[in-house]
Write a protein that holds these residues in place. Sequence first.
Motif, PDB file in Angstrom:
ATOM      1  N   TRP A 219       0.835  -1.198   0.000  1.00 18.67           N
ATOM      2  CA  TRP A 219       0.000   0.000   0.000  1.00 18.67           C
ATOM      3  C   TRP A 219       0.870   1.248   0.000  1.00 18.67           C
TER       4      TRP A 219
ATOM      5  N   ALA B 148      -3.643   0.273  -3.101  1.00 16.70           N
ATOM      6  CA  ALA B 148      -3.074  -1.064  -2.945  1.00 16.70           C
ATOM      7  C   ALA B 148      -2.631  -1.573  -4.308  1.00 16.70           C
TER       8      ALA B 148
ATOM      9  N   VAL C 217      -8.212  -7.180  -0.310  1.00 21.61           N
ATOM     10  CA  VAL C 217      -8.312  -5.771   0.072  1.00 21.61           C
ATOM     11  C   VAL C 217      -9.293  -5.598   1.215  1.00 21.61           C
TER      12      VAL C 217
END
Length: 269
Positions: free
Chosen positions: A178, A188, A204
Amino acid sequence: MIRVRLDVAYDGTDFSGWAVQPTRRTVAGELTTVLTRLFGAVEGLTVAGRTDAGVHATGQVCHVDVPDERWAALSSTLLRKLAGLLPLDVRVHTAAEVPPEFDARFSALSRRYEYRVTDAVAGAEPLRRHDTVAWPRPLDLDALNAAAAGLVGEHDFAAFCRRKEHATTIRAVNRLDWRRDPDGILVATVQADAFCQQMVRSLVGAQLFVGDGRRDPSWPAGLLSRRVRADEVTVAPAHGLALVEVRYPDDPSELRLRSEQTRRRRDAD
């Protein structure tokens, strides 16, 4: 027939995904309609990665076989014609003849996705609302990266995938991290040889629960011991996700070998 590689971008907002579906608007459906109009007959439209409804792409790749005489007549003006005929939410950036050994799906070395999130109190900027998810809690970048680190490598990602019969959930993730951009957006980046359905959005979703403090950084990696989908993992919204790059061997002579290796691995699964 001539094999043509198309590099494609699209806004997935109004599409029911990539794959052709009866009565639904899809990216492949729009492309097939226009390509058929131009070439008369096309065969084997094949994509590097089938994106779900609402998912975007800036670096999608597909291949299609077209009649050689029509390619000779259209190749120099094809991009301009496609720009005029395709809807505004689909663009073809390049169209090039490739060897018959090139396979957009099986020749690929890796796929790279990006996922955009804002934790701003005001939410996503109006002009980015279709590609940036507004998260209602503050997110800690260090916690997100700590969670991501435990997911890198070759693992069975069954806890993060929608399982398909006779399909493997073992994948090799070689990048997952990230960053926070200057505008405050958290991005990300995840790259792997391939992905199973909903895998990126599930990864995620799990990390976001770590980033906002509701889960420990070790929690996502701990789910890798599961052999069934983890119900407690939230699938992140589709519109934050975009396929940004597909990589292939630089040497054309390696295309056939890569395709054969990938097919054997899939058959073994």
